[in-house]
Design a protein around this motif. Structure first.
Motif, PDB file in Angstrom:
ATOM      1  N   ASP A 283     -25.986  37.782   1.132  1.00 29.77           N
ATOM      2  CA  ASP A 283     -27.078  38.707   1.444  1.00 29.77           C
ATOM      3  C   ASP A 283     -26.955  40.055   0.743  1.00 29.77           C
ATOM      4  O   ASP A 283     -27.880  40.865   0.805  1.00 29.77           O
ATOM      5  CB  ASP A 283     -27.160  38.925   2.955  1.00 29.77           C
ATOM      6  CG  ASP A 283     -27.617  37.687   3.699  1.00 29.77           C
ATOM      7  OD1 ASP A 283     -28.787  37.307   3.548  1.00 29.77           O
ATOM      8  OD2 ASP A 283     -26.797  37.075   4.404  1.00 29.77           O
TER       9      ASP A 283
ATOM     10  N   LEU B  65     -22.164  37.660   4.490  1.00 31.50           N
ATOM     11  CA  LEU B  65     -23.158  38.719   4.349  1.00 31.50           C
ATOM     12  C   LEU B  65     -22.940  39.520   3.067  1.00 31.50           C
ATOM     13  O   LEU B  65     -23.899  39.924   2.406  1.00 31.50           O
ATOM     14  CB  LEU B  65     -23.091  39.653   5.567  1.00 31.50           C
ATOM     15  CG  LEU B  65     -23.596  39.076   6.892  1.00 31.50           C
ATOM     16  CD1 LEU B  65     -23.222  39.992   8.049  1.00 31.50           C
ATOM     17  CD2 LEU B  65     -25.094  38.854   6.862  1.00 31.50           C
TER      18      LEU B  65
ATOM     19  N   VAL C 159     -29.738  40.761   9.413  1.00 29.92           N
ATOM     20  CA  VAL C 159     -29.749  41.741   8.331  1.00 29.92           C
ATOM     21  C   VAL C 159     -30.976  42.632   8.498  1.00 29.92           C
ATOM     22  O   VAL C 159     -32.086  42.155   8.753  1.00 29.92           O
ATOM     23  CB  VAL C 159     -29.791  41.044   6.947  1.00 29.92           C
ATOM     24  CG1 VAL C 159     -29.903  42.076   5.823  1.00 29.92           C
ATOM     25  CG2 VAL C 159     -28.539  40.193   6.746  1.00 29.92           C
TER      26      VAL C 159
END
Length: 303
Positions: A130, A126, A85
């Motif tokens: 995230d 993700l 990321v």
């Protein structure tokens, strides 16, 4: 700017031993890619020529991440991180790497698991954990596998950068939510993808929109001519033919109008793809040129 590589960058062939300086050449490429600020690269077939141990040793201490969500060893343990990321320009990107499915011929026990489910699982993680704004899959897989991913990923994936088949330049293709982007071949060009990430929904290709606008102008001119011809027609058979023609053109115009006005589709995110050809008009870096010519001398078959 976010610099990425979709893989298959390091070796000329997937089989080892074809080039006596293949190891030196690959090490130089890894060094230069890292020096250019490349954030991540997918591990493709032509990156595995000397096995994963070579890649791990050669990339140690570098900022560039080698990624593969589906490449595992004999015990089923991941050989590389599935994703990374990074935040660029205030936008949080989730980057996923994909390798081809099947055994790795140059390393016993290493195998690529089915890439599509691996990419979808990691992309969804993700998104949810995230909270990334954009998911990019670096897909060093055959083109048809990348198409399959674009069709099955739903809104888990935004962009798929594909490398495997020497397909050359092309235009972005959106099959569902995700946009599949060709990455050129053999390092002959740099793809330049400009994104606007305001709003939600799939990315809209501005070049496609511009082409649709041009086609709309031509269709409008054709409609005017067809309507004049309809008004001048004297028999029923001719009138019916023109009416059918007008109906067909109007249907085409309606479809094109949706491309011209992406806001009506619920999307404000846009992209534009262009290529920078690395030809004679791009000046060489003198120091890099010297190092390259030590490996591939001028006049040699490989230069």
């Amino acid at each position: 700017m976010l610099v990425l590589d979709a893989g298959n960058a390091l070796f000329k062939s997937a089989a080892a031993g074809g080039d006596p300086k293949e190891k030196e050449r690959a090490a130089l490429l890894l060094e230069l890619m890292d020096g250019l600020g490349t954030t991540a690269m997918a591990v493709g077939t032509r990156d595995l020529t000397l096995g994963t141990d070579f890649l791990t040793r050669s990339s140690k201490g570098r900022k560039m991440k080698l990624l593969s969500a589906n490449l595992v060893d004999a015990a089923g343990k991941p050989l590389f991180p599935a994703s990374t990321v990074v935040t660029v320009g205030g936008v949080k990107f989730g980057l996923v790497g994909l390798s081809p499915e099947g055994p790795v011929s140059t390393q016993k026990g290493a195998v690529g698991k089915p890439p599509v489910p691996a990419a979808i699982t990691e992309s969804r993680r993700l998104r949810t954990q995230d909270k990334v704004d954009v998911v990019v899959v670096l897909a060093a897989v055959p083109y048809l596998e990348a198409v399959k991913l674009s069709q099955e990923a739903g809104n888990a994936v935004d962009l798929i950068l594909q490398s495997n088949d020497n397909r050359g330049q092309g235009t972005p293709q959106r099959n569902d939510f995700a946009t599949l982007v060709p990455t050129g071949e053999r390092g002959r060009e740099i793809g330049h993808l400009t994104l606007s990430v305001d709003g939600k929904g799939p990315f809209v290709d501005l070049s496609e929109t511009e082409r649709a606008q041009q086609n709309l102008k031509m269709l409008d001119a054709n409609l005017q001519q067809a309507r004049r011809s309809l008004a001048a027609a004297k028999d029923e058979r001719t009138r019916k033919s023109w009416e059918e023609t007008i109906a067909s053109v109007e249907a085409r115009r309606k479809a094109l109008a949706l491309q011209v006005e992406p806001g009506k589709q619920g999307s404000e995110r846009t992209l534009r793809l262009s290529y920078i050809a690395l030809g004679g008009n791009v000046q060489d870096d003198p120091e890099v040129k010297k190092r390259v010519e030590r490996i591939e001398p001028p006049g040699s078959a490989s230069h």
